[in-house]
Design an enzyme around this catalytic site. Sequence first.
Site, PDB file in Angstrom:
ATOM      1  N   TRP A 101       0.826  -1.211   0.000  1.00  0.00           N
ATOM      2  CA  TRP A 101       0.000   0.000   0.000  1.00  0.00           C
ATOM      3  C   TRP A 101       0.857   1.256   0.000  1.00  0.00           C
ATOM      4  O   TRP A 101       0.521   2.251  -0.660  1.00  0.00           O
ATOM      5  CB  TRP A 101      -0.985  -0.037   1.171  1.00  0.00           C
ATOM      6  CG  TRP A 101      -1.877  -1.226   1.084  1.00  0.00           C
ATOM      7  CD1 TRP A 101      -1.930  -2.299   1.937  1.00  0.00           C
ATOM      8  CD2 TRP A 101      -2.828  -1.519   0.044  1.00  0.00           C
ATOM      9  NE1 TRP A 101      -2.841  -3.224   1.495  1.00  0.00           N
ATOM     10  CE2 TRP A 101      -3.408  -2.778   0.338  1.00  0.00           C
ATOM     11  CE3 TRP A 101      -3.231  -0.843  -1.110  1.00  0.00           C
ATOM     12  CZ2 TRP A 101      -4.370  -3.363  -0.472  1.00  0.00           C
ATOM     13  CZ3 TRP A 101      -4.196  -1.429  -1.919  1.00  0.00           C
ATOM     14  CH2 TRP A 101      -4.751  -2.682  -1.591  1.00  0.00           C
ATOM     15  N   ASP A 171      -0.839   6.322   6.944  1.00  0.00           N
ATOM     16  CA  ASP A 171      -1.994   5.463   6.686  1.00  0.00           C
ATOM     17  C   ASP A 171      -2.042   4.443   7.819  1.00  0.00           C
ATOM     18  O   ASP A 171      -1.128   3.635   7.979  1.00  0.00           O
ATOM     19  CB  ASP A 171      -1.796   4.764   5.337  1.00  0.00           C
ATOM     20  CG  ASP A 171      -2.867   3.741   5.001  1.00  0.00           C
ATOM     21  OD1 ASP A 171      -3.746   3.475   5.846  1.00  0.00           O
ATOM     22  OD2 ASP A 171      -2.821   3.181   3.885  1.00  0.00           O
ATOM     23  N   LYS A 195     -11.431  -2.281   8.260  1.00  0.00           N
ATOM     24  CA  LYS A 195     -10.611  -3.300   8.896  1.00  0.00           C
ATOM     25  C   LYS A 195     -10.864  -3.381  10.401  1.00  0.00           C
ATOM     26  O   LYS A 195     -10.934  -4.452  10.960  1.00  0.00           O
ATOM     27  CB  LYS A 195      -9.127  -3.015   8.624  1.00  0.00           C
ATOM     28  CG  LYS A 195      -8.769  -3.054   7.143  1.00  0.00           C
ATOM     29  CD  LYS A 195      -7.351  -2.616   6.901  1.00  0.00           C
ATOM     30  CE  LYS A 195      -7.020  -2.588   5.422  1.00  0.00           C
ATOM     31  NZ  LYS A 195      -7.055  -3.913   4.785  1.00  0.00           N
TER      32      LYS A 195
END
Length: 360
Positions: A101, A171, A195
């Site tokens: 990511w 993030d 999540k």
Amino acid sequence: MSRVYNFSAGPAVLPEEVLKSAAEEMLDYNGSGMSVMEMSHRGKVFQEIIDTAEADLRELMNIPDNYKVLFLQGGASQQFAMIPMNLMKNKVADYIVTGQWAKKAAAEAAKYGKVNKIASSEDKTFSYIPDCSDLTISEDADYVYICENNTIYGTKFKALPNTKGKILVADVSSCFLSEPVDVSKYGVIYGGVQKNIGPAGVVIVIIREDLITEDVLPGTPTMLMYKTHADENSLYNTPPSYGIYICGKVFKWLKNMGGLEAVKARNENKAKLLYDFLDQSKLFKGTVEPKDRSLMNVPFITGNAELDEKFVKEAKAARLENLKGHRSVGGMRASIYNAMPYEGVEALVAFMKKFEEENL
């Protein structure tokens, strides 16, 4: 039908009491005669929902007054572009690449300016976090970017990088609200909620107010300006209202559990149970350097692809769901987010012991 133990990396398990509460309110929220799905985001009832959610999140994270909380759409992936569009004043940024990511975020930012990859763990398949205590930070960098917990590879920054005065952007999608954080150390801290907090469709951005300006890159769409959403308190357009409502319920649940200190202790106990087994197992092996292990995502392998596949199949039959590793790395991965009960990890370890006995 009884619920399974769901080890999915996201969308992921939610607290049962939150789901039950939402089910009770599905047709009639708080005497309104409507579901939250049906009500106007401009009405007083929803305004109270979003205001309460923000207040509870601020309390949980001890968010300073000079930070804005934004409930946005587009997921974490949209932030890969939104961050450079809003923050790349010098058109230079430093990225620490510790997983897929962060790698994607760096590639996206490179469309808008110069991206310097100042540290990476790609040389060992992202199985560790590089030493970030004394990095060479670019003098003209607008910010330094990290993905704090790497969902696919199961690594976690235990210490934030020394940015030498530069803005830190993080993030935190897969470790959001899993432990206390010092928000003041970040310029921007953001994450998709699917999540650890709520249903897919909401991304929460916590941003220092001085970073919210009209001075954005030319051509930045109105919807991708932080100022657009900050000025309207996340209500510039129709927000992901039902998702925000569920997030608010999860915030209440976390507060009732004792806040983030208590949550961290609970998560450490769950992770220890699984890692302790992996460390003594003769069949299974963890793939992450111990010092950098995540409390949220635990990847492991047998070393045999066919045996891995057999494990996932038999685990599913035992009502242990979504243990297959990410398609890019294979093996297995147990995501043990806040809402995964200790009993779920106990059930997984018991199954792994049995599988080991039968397959050694």
